[in-house]
Design a protein around this motif. Structure first.
Motif, short mmCIF file in Angstrom:
data_model
loop_
_atom_site.label_atom_id
_atom_site.label_comp_id
_atom_site.label_asym_id
_atom_site.label_seq_id
_atom_site.Cartn_x
_atom_site.Cartn_y
_atom_site.Cartn_z
N SER A 133 0.82 -1.22 0.00
CA SER A 133 0.00 0.00 0.00
C SER A 133 0.86 1.26 0.00
O SER A 133 0.55 2.23 -0.69
CB SER A 133 -0.93 0.02 1.22
OG SER A 133 -2.00 -0.86 0.99
N MET A 134 1.93 1.25 0.77
CA MET A 134 2.76 2.46 0.84
C MET A 134 3.34 2.76 -0.54
O MET A 134 3.40 3.92 -0.95
CB MET A 134 3.86 2.29 1.89
CG MET A 134 3.28 2.31 3.30
SD MET A 134 4.51 2.36 4.63
CE MET A 134 5.04 0.70 4.72
N ALA A 135 3.74 1.72 -1.27
CA ALA A 135 4.27 1.93 -2.63
C ALA A 135 3.14 2.35 -3.57
O ALA A 135 3.29 3.29 -4.36
CB ALA A 135 4.96 0.67 -3.13
N ASN A 137 -6.94 4.00 17.46
CA ASN A 137 -7.18 2.75 16.74
C ASN A 137 -6.90 2.94 15.25
O ASN A 137 -7.30 3.96 14.67
CB ASN A 137 -8.64 2.32 16.91
CG ASN A 137 -8.95 1.12 16.02
OD1 ASN A 137 -8.29 0.09 16.13
ND2 ASN A 137 -9.91 1.27 15.12
N VAL A 138 -6.21 1.97 14.66
CA VAL A 138 -6.17 1.90 13.20
C VAL A 138 -6.52 0.46 12.84
O VAL A 138 -5.70 -0.45 13.01
CB VAL A 138 -4.79 2.27 12.62
CG1 VAL A 138 -4.86 2.25 11.09
CG2 VAL A 138 -4.31 3.62 13.11
N THR A 139 -7.73 0.27 12.39
CA THR A 139 -8.15 -1.09 12.05
C THR A 139 -7.33 -1.60 10.86
O THR A 139 -7.12 -0.88 9.89
CB THR A 139 -9.66 -1.10 11.72
OG1 THR A 139 -10.36 -0.67 12.89
CG2 THR A 139 -10.13 -2.49 11.33
N ASN A 140 -6.87 -2.82 10.98
CA ASN A 140 -6.04 -3.44 9.94
C ASN A 140 -6.75 -3.48 8.59
O ASN A 140 -7.97 -3.34 8.50
CB ASN A 140 -5.70 -4.88 10.32
CG ASN A 140 -4.59 -4.96 11.35
OD1 ASN A 140 -3.87 -3.97 11.56
ND2 ASN A 140 -4.44 -6.10 11.98
N GLY A 141 -5.95 -3.75 7.57
CA GLY A 141 -6.50 -3.91 6.22
C GLY A 141 -5.62 -4.86 5.43
O GLY A 141 -4.56 -5.30 5.89
N ASP A 162 -4.88 0.23 1.97
CA ASP A 162 -4.66 1.62 1.52
C ASP A 162 -5.33 2.61 2.51
O ASP A 162 -4.74 3.62 2.88
CB ASP A 162 -5.26 1.86 0.13
CG ASP A 162 -4.56 1.05 -0.95
OD1 ASP A 162 -3.50 0.47 -0.65
OD2 ASP A 162 -5.09 0.99 -2.07
N ARG A 163 -6.55 2.27 2.92
CA ARG A 163 -7.24 3.13 3.90
C ARG A 163 -6.43 3.20 5.19
O ARG A 163 -6.22 4.26 5.79
CB ARG A 163 -8.65 2.54 4.15
CG ARG A 163 -9.55 3.32 5.09
CD ARG A 163 -9.49 2.85 6.54
NE ARG A 163 -9.59 1.42 6.67
CZ ARG A 163 -9.04 0.72 7.64
NH1 ARG A 163 -8.34 1.32 8.61
NH2 ARG A 163 -9.15 -0.59 7.69
N CYS A 164 -5.96 2.03 5.56
CA CYS A 164 -5.20 1.90 6.79
C CYS A 164 -3.92 2.76 6.74
O CYS A 164 -3.63 3.52 7.67
CB CYS A 164 -4.84 0.43 6.78
SG CYS A 164 -4.51 -0.37 8.22
N ILE A 165 -3.18 2.65 5.64
CA ILE A 165 -1.93 3.40 5.51
C ILE A 165 -2.21 4.91 5.45
O ILE A 165 -1.48 5.70 6.07
CB ILE A 165 -1.15 2.91 4.25
CG1 ILE A 165 -0.53 1.53 4.54
CG2 ILE A 165 -0.08 3.90 3.82
CD1 ILE A 165 0.46 1.50 5.70
N ASN A 166 -3.28 5.29 4.78
CA ASN A 166 -3.62 6.72 4.78
C ASN A 166 -3.93 7.21 6.19
O ASN A 166 -3.56 8.33 6.57
CB ASN A 166 -4.81 6.99 3.85
CG ASN A 166 -4.38 7.05 2.40
OD1 ASN A 166 -3.26 7.47 2.09
ND2 ASN A 166 -5.24 6.62 1.48
N GLU A 167 -4.57 6.36 6.99
CA GLU A 167 -4.85 6.75 8.38
C GLU A 167 -3.55 6.91 9.18
O GLU A 167 -3.38 7.87 9.93
CB GLU A 167 -5.71 5.69 9.07
CG GLU A 167 -7.20 5.91 8.89
CD GLU A 167 -8.02 4.87 9.66
OE1 GLU A 167 -7.69 4.52 10.81
OE2 GLU A 167 -9.01 4.39 9.07
N TYR A 168 -2.65 5.95 9.03
CA TYR A 168 -1.35 6.07 9.72
C TYR A 168 -0.64 7.36 9.27
O TYR A 168 -0.10 8.09 10.09
CB TYR A 168 -0.43 4.87 9.39
CG TYR A 168 -0.65 3.63 10.23
CD1 TYR A 168 -0.05 3.48 11.47
CD2 TYR A 168 -1.44 2.59 9.78
CE1 TYR A 168 -0.23 2.34 12.24
CE2 TYR A 168 -1.64 1.43 10.54
CZ TYR A 168 -1.03 1.31 11.77
OH TYR A 168 -1.21 0.18 12.53
#
Ligand code: DL6
Length: 824
Positions: free
Chosen positions: A135-137, A468-472, A802-808
């Protein structure tokens, strides 16, 4: 412009063929006339690797020029699986490769299957790290992964006479996906002693002296994003003796063994992945691995920062470091050491930088998984770090005391040092104190850490530090790659593959739930996936299963808290029920294939007993002609990422049945639903959010709630505890010897009948079997079943990594994606 001049910038089938032939004939020195599937794989991998390298170099240059803040993801595990298929899909050239390989006489599937899994992880935690890299890439974040290059990944599992046997997994014989950077090395120190003195100018000097030096050598692995030129870097460290060679003088004087001993000791550090999932054992070699990797990574990060000639105060504006669980917590101490001892910063100035830089993800509340390192062990291996830990603790406890002057007990509870025998360092507490944010991985889990294990810290720091960051999961691997036909069908309805970049677009599928043709195609794809799995089962176990039966799957690490024992007891219960029915009644039953897969930690005897029971139950049921196709029980050997890619798309129902409150999130639950399977589960981890998203009518929920667990456990000891009568019948059958030596399974039963049933198997048994009956009934109405599956997939958009990484990125790292517009 480089693509024009680069032979590896292929885009057509002919260009690809030129590349693969070139690699087979020159790089591999093979003749085309004896080119087998392995050579075809190697040539294809090298051709794609060349493509990635060009984009990888450009990405690194772009990141350097942009000079933006980067995220460094420190994880002791990266469960990457295979790379070729992923690379082909991410650069959008799989069809080109397929046609080119066909011209050369190969099926692309056979070529892909030649690749060894990169299995540098145990389970969910390591695979999450791999999804995050993807996702980061794909989102163009300037991101690096840092890990260890184990020579042996997670062991290969074989089943012999029903028992798990572990075989070493040497995976590096041919690995085109890594580049040894012999010029990027770091010397890492262990042992020795600390010399504190005042220099001529009156300055306090602290010097860590002598001891042993081991060299870390960087190996870089390209991580391609999907549909973008970004190729990020995963840097894995390998250990070698600092001189790189053995001691010739000892060798010459006849001391052969000791001449190579240093070299071997050094190489041992990165030799093997510890195969424990959710369990820590406190071994010195593991601590060595952790420090070796943290020290090398930190040195590398600091070296990169120093090249920018910025002030130290700007370090947290340029660098974010995520601790994937507590394994990399020594990095906190190491950065403080570098800033104070090496760079001469004041303690508090350094500490402010450290805490702004780090953040920590907790992945478990299980007490046996929370890391605690013995103080004497750290004292011996890392004497300076122990001093720093004590100093961090002192200043933390002073702050706590000032804020809560009357609460003496609080100090003992939150101290980084546990006053045990021997004393231990509580790594999770150190990670909290050294970080500006702490997150759990699903809503329930994040709430639980705040109210249980980290409760005191919420009081001290306030609630905002804990989020919280729910996994993806990445939809590229877990839908597009694993289930290409389903991905294609979805794309045909949505008009493009854009959903792979924005998974919320799946909601546009919902209107098609009444489209008969669409539903038919959907069901055909599921059936084809089941046929493929049935073939795999036949080939690997010799058991023939009916693809029309309901495929019920539980694949994950074997652990008492994940309750594979509940599942297998349920299977025996079903077997007893079938045996008691008349042939007329049997005709009404939905045939079922129950499929298990997963590894037990080699030292986890109870988990191995569960595997043994599953296999013994399978032997009896699969060979009972009276039962026939109505029930089959399969244990698939050596569950790993590439097997998951075959198994997950073929499931009708999958089991996520942990004792409520024990599974932090789970991520396979997301993979199964995204592939059009339904789930049976407890109200635990991400099951809760999946239910909220896809609707309660589409999930088979059962069992006690997490808030009731403590009382139930208490009641087992102090109340009137009776084993569920139906479960008792299952135990009676096991004890009768039906599944072989009943003695082998005594402890498994005893844990429930005599030792408090910690995982509430008996409490949840009735609700579990009733819910299984409901599943049977629902499956009989295929139209209704497919409706549930399509609706569920349409509502799964939230669970993309992707949602998860954007949250982080937004809430923790404070980083921006890089602009790659003109590169496309
Ligand atoms: O967050 C990834 C994954 C979760 O989905 C699982 O629920 C959880 O069990 C797992 N945790 C660990 C912890 N082990 N250690 N250390 O693997 O993390």
């Amino acid at each position: 412009a480089w693509r024009k001049y680069s032979p590896s910038g292929f885009t057509t089938k002919d260009q690809f063929e030129t590349e693969i032939v070139r690699h087979i004939e020159t790089t591999l020195a093979r003749s085309l006339f004896n080119c087998d599937e392995l050579a075809a794989y190697s040539g294809t991998a090298l051709a794609f690797r060349d493509r990635l390298i060009m984009d990888w170099n450009k990405t690194q240059q772009r990141q350097t020029f942009a000079d933006q803040k980067r995220i460094y993801y420190l994880s002791l595990e990266f469960l990457m699986g295979r790379a070729l298929d992923n690379a082909m899909l991410n650069v959008g050239l799989k069809n080109v490769a397929k046609e080119g390989l066909a011209d050369l006489g190969f099926r692309i599937e056979d070529v892909i299957n030649q690749e060894h899994d990169a299995a540098l992880g145990n389970g969910g935690l390591g695979r999450l790290a791999a999804c995050f890299l993807d996702s980061m890439a794909s989102l163009n974040y300037p991101a690096w992964g840092y890990g260890l290059r184990y020579r042996y990944g997670i062991f290969k599992q074989e089943i012999e006479n029903g028992y798990q046997v572990e075989i070493p997994d040497y995976w590096l014989d041919f690995n085109p996906w890594e580049f040894a950077r012999h010029d990027v090395t770091v010397d890492v120190q262990f042992y020795g002693w600390v010399n504190k003195y005042t220099d001529d100018e009156g300055k306090q000097i602290v010097s860590w002296q002598d001891g042993e030096i081991v060299t870390a050598v960087a190996y870089d692995v390209p991580v391609p994003g999907y549909g973008t030129p970004t190729v990020n870097n995963l840097r894995l460290w390998s250990s070698k003796a600092s001189s790189g060679e053995f001691d010739f003088s000892k060798f010459n004087s006849g001391e052969y063994e000791s001449a190579v001993a240093d070299q071997q000791r050094a190489e041992t550090i990165s030799a093997v992945l510890y195969p424990n999932d959710n369990l820590e054992r406190g071994k010195e070699l593991r601590l060595k691995q952790q420090y070796f990797w943290c020290a090398a990574s930190l040195f590398d990060i600091v070296r990169r920062f120093k090249k920018t000639n910025r002030k130290w105060s700007e370090f947290p504006d340029q660098v974010a470091i995520q601790l994937n669980d507590t394994h990399p917590t020594l990095a906190v101490v190491e950065l403080q050491r570098i800033l104070v001892d090496k760079e001469g910063l004041e303690w508090q100035t350094a500490w402010d930088i450290v805490t702004k830089t780090f953040s920590y993800t907790n992945h478990t509340v299980l007490p046996e998984a929370l890391e605690k390192w013995s103080v004497p062990l750290i004292q011996n291996l890392l004497p300076r770090h122990l001093q720093i830990i004590y100093e961090i603790n002192l200043s933390f406890l002073q702050t706590v005391e000032r804020r809560f002057p009357k609460d003496r007990e609080l100090l003992g509870r939150v101290s980084l040092i546990e006053e045990s025998q021997p004393k231990t360092v509580r790594m999770a507490y150190l990670a909290i104190v050294g970080s500006h944010k702490v997150n759990g991985v699903a809503e329930l889990h994040s709430d639980l850490i705040k109210t249980t294990i980290f409760k005191d810290f919420v009081r001290i720091y306030g609630p905002d530090k804990f989020i919280n960051v729910t996994n993806g999961i990445t939809p590229r691997r877990w839908l597009h790659q694993a289930n290409p036909r389903l991905s294609e069908l979805i794309a045909s309805k949505l008009g493009s593959y854009e959903f792979l970049k924005d998974l919320t677009l799946l909601n546009k599928l919902e209107p098609f739930v009444d489209d008969k043709e669409f539903k038919k195609e959907w069901a055909e794809i599921k059936y084809a996936n089941k046929v493929r799995l049935a073939q795999h089962i036949l080939k690997t176990t010799g058991v023939s299963v009916n693809p029309k039966a309901l495929f019920d799957v539980q694949v994950k690490r074997i652990h008492e808290y994940k309750r594979q024992q509940l599942n297998v007891f349920g299977v025996i219960h079903r077997y007893l029920a079938i045996k008691s029915l008349s042939s007329e009644e049997r005709k009404k039953l939905a045939p079922r294939v129950t499929i298990f897969g997963g590894k037990a930690a080699p030292g986890y005897w109870m988990a191995k007993t569960i595997i043994h029971l599953i296999n013994k139950v399978g032997e009896v049921i699969n060979n009972d002609p009276d039962v026939g196709d109505l029930l089959k029980v399969i244990f698939l050997e050596d569950y790993n990422v590439s097997k998951a890619e075959i198994i997950i798309p073929a499931s009708d129902i999958s089991e996520h049945i942990s004792t409520a409150g024990t599974e932090a999130s789970g991520t396979s639950n997301m993979k199964f639903v995204l592939n059009g399977g339904l789930i049976i589960g407890t109200l635990d981890g991400a099951n809760i959010e999946i239910t909220r998203e896809i609707g309660e009518q589409n999930v088979f929920l059962f069992g006690n709630l997490s808030e009731d667990v403590e009382d139930l456990r208490h009641n087992h000891f102090y109340g009137d505890y009776q084993v569920d009568p139906e479960l008792q019948k299952v135990f009676d059958l096991i004890k009768s010897g039906k599944f072989g030596d009943e003695g082998s399974f005594g402890a498994l039963i005893g844990a429930i009948t005599e030792h408090g049933d910690y995982y509430l198997v008996s409490d949840d048994f009735n609700s579990y079997t009733k819910t299984q009956d409901l599943i049977d009934e629902t499956f009989k109405n295929q139209d209704e079943w497919v409706t549930k599956c399509i609706t569920s997939v349409a509502r799964m958009g939230f669970f993309t990594s992707d949602r998860c990484i954007n949250e982080y990125a937004d809430t923790i790292w404070n980083i921006e994606p890089l602009d790659v517009a003109e590169e496309k």
